[in-house]
Design an enzyme around this catalytic site. Structure first.
Site, PDB file in Angstrom:
ATOM      1  CG  ASP A 187      -2.026   1.018   1.097  1.00  0.00           C
ATOM      2  OD1 ASP A 187      -3.204   0.596   1.034  1.00  0.00           O
ATOM      3  OD2 ASP A 187      -1.745   2.226   1.069  1.00  0.00           O
ATOM      4  CG  LEU A 188       1.854   3.033  -3.676  1.00  0.00           C
ATOM      5  CD1 LEU A 188       1.856   3.859  -4.958  1.00  0.00           C
ATOM      6  CD2 LEU A 188       3.201   2.354  -3.489  1.00  0.00           C
ATOM      7  CG  ASP A 191      -2.897   3.562  -2.426  1.00  0.00           C
ATOM      8  OD1 ASP A 191      -3.961   2.917  -2.318  1.00  0.00           O
ATOM      9  OD2 ASP A 191      -2.419   4.224  -1.495  1.00  0.00           O
TER      10      ASP A 191
END
Length: 222
Positions: free
Chosen positions: A106-107, A149
């Site tokens: 997960d960014l 993301d």
């Protein structure tokens, strides 16, 4: 002599008829050959058109197949195709007792990037991370963009303690967007397949590990 002249005239007439008949046959044969050549040329044109049409259909089929299994932005596998692949790998690990590890990404601060620099900047960040992720995995691995993301990697024949080797290749990611340098960091969590568990349970454990890492990073940032 008169009889001989009559016979010569008879033979001459027959010869003329034979020559005319032969000439007619030659003309008829030439006409037939020309007709056949035209037919063959037309068939070749039709065959060429059909081959070209089939090639276009094949290209379209390949494009549709790619659209059905790949994420159009990053070129990674999409969620739909990854679900099928994950189930297949879980079943293979269950049957043959092969190791299998699932990694979730997960960014960090991705929403802030979109808010400050716009969605084109966010798209560039996603593309760059997708490229780096694809280069970091093996040919047998499956890199996936789940959506937004969120990313995932399916690692067949891989023990959980080997994930760090892949993560080492994902450090120091940075995107330059319109002269602005955007560092890209991520939270990560992974889980190894346990005998008897389903693909859904493995995915849930990896997801829990991801959110545990996100909580830790938030607490450290406070």
């Amino acid at each position: 002599p008169a009889l001989w002249r009559d016979q010569e005239l008879f033979f001459q007439i027959n010869l003329d008829l034979a020559v005319r008949g032969l000439t007619g046959l030659v003309l008829l044969f030439n006409t037939y050959v020309i007709y056949q050549q035209l037919v063959i040329k037309r068939l070749r044109q039709q065959l060429g058109q059909q081959i070209e049409y089939m090639v276009r259909l094949e290209v379209r089929a390949e494009q549709f197949e790619k659209l059905s299994v790949l994420d159009p932005l990053t070129g990674l596998y999409n969620r739909r195709s990854s679900d099928m692949r994950l189930r297949a790998e879980v079943e293979r690990s269950r049957r043959h007792a092969h190791p299998l590890t699932l990694v979730m990404f997960d960014l960090n601060n991705f929403k802030q990037i979109n808010d400050r620099h716009g969605h084109p900047a966010g798209d560039q960040v996603l593309k760059e991370f997708g490229d780096r992720l694809q280069k970091a995995v093996r040919v047998s691995d499956v890199a996936v963009r789940l959506g937004g993301d969120e990313f995932m990697v399916i690692l067949p024949e891989c023990q959980p303690d080997q994930v760090v080797h892949m993560l080492d290749r994902l450090h120091n990611i940075e995107v330059t967007f319109r002269g602005t340098r955007l560092p890209v960091s991520f939270s990560v969590g992974w889980a190894g397949f346990q005998a008897g568990e389903s693909a859904e349970h493995l995915l849930e454990r990896a997801d829990q590990a991801l959110y545990a890492d996100k909580r830790t990073r938030k607490e450290q940032a406070v």
